[in-house]
Design an enzyme around this catalytic site. Structure first.
Site, PDB file in Angstrom:
ATOM      1  N   PRO A  53       0.822  -1.225   0.000  1.00 52.82           N
ATOM      2  CA  PRO A  53       0.000   0.000   0.000  1.00 52.82           C
ATOM      3  C   PRO A  53       0.843   1.256   0.000  1.00 52.82           C
ATOM      4  O   PRO A  53       0.796   2.039   0.928  1.00 52.82           O
ATOM      5  CB  PRO A  53      -0.827  -0.124   1.274  1.00 52.82           C
ATOM      6  CG  PRO A  53      -0.099  -1.082   2.149  1.00 52.82           C
ATOM      7  CD  PRO A  53       0.780  -1.929   1.291  1.00 52.82           C
ATOM      8  N   CYS A  54       1.583   1.433  -1.049  1.00 52.61           N
ATOM      9  CA  CYS A  54       2.462   2.600  -1.116  1.00 52.61           C
ATOM     10  C   CYS A  54       1.648   3.893  -1.205  1.00 52.61           C
ATOM     11  O   CYS A  54       2.178   4.976  -1.068  1.00 52.61           O
ATOM     12  CB  CYS A  54       3.395   2.484  -2.308  1.00 52.61           C
ATOM     13  SG  CYS A  54       2.585   1.852  -3.775  1.00 52.61           S
TER      14      CYS A  54
END
Length: 89
Positions: A53-54
């Site tokens: 989940p950048c």
DNA sequence: CAAACTATTCAGC
DNA sequence: GCTGAATAGTTTG
């Protein structure tokens, strides 16, 4: 794949759904509190754009920061996660 | 190995 | 709020 990368990704995966953390937070979790920039670079070149989940990483100022696919996508993803969280409840 | 690059952060004004 | 300077690791030659 370096140890720092691993730590960063791991820390990233520990971020709760619909929540956001700052680069500094990640850097701290990675063990390098002053490597926030390196963290950002890793996320940019990260092998898994969506797996990690950048998009949950923002600036400490509360701004979105940046995103490899464009900040717009990031915003959308964050909003989407927010809705998912709602549904989960 | 060294230089360059970067999705940042902090301090000063 | 904006500008300037500093930091740390990855990547590329």
């Amino acid at each position: 794949m370096t140890a720092f990368e691993k730590k960063v990704y791991k820390a990233l995966l520990t971020i709760p759904l619909g929540e956001v953390r700052t680069y500094k937070w990640l850097a701290e979790k990675a063990g390098r509190p002053r490597a926030y920039r390196a963290v950002g670079q890793i996320l940019k070149k990260n092998p898994w754009p969506l797996i990690v989940p950048c998009h949950r990483v923002i600036e400490s100022s509360g701004k979105l920061g940046g995103y490899a696919w464009g900040k717009k996508r990031k915003e959308k993803l964050l909003d989407l996660e927010r809705q998912i969280k709602k549904i989960m409840v």
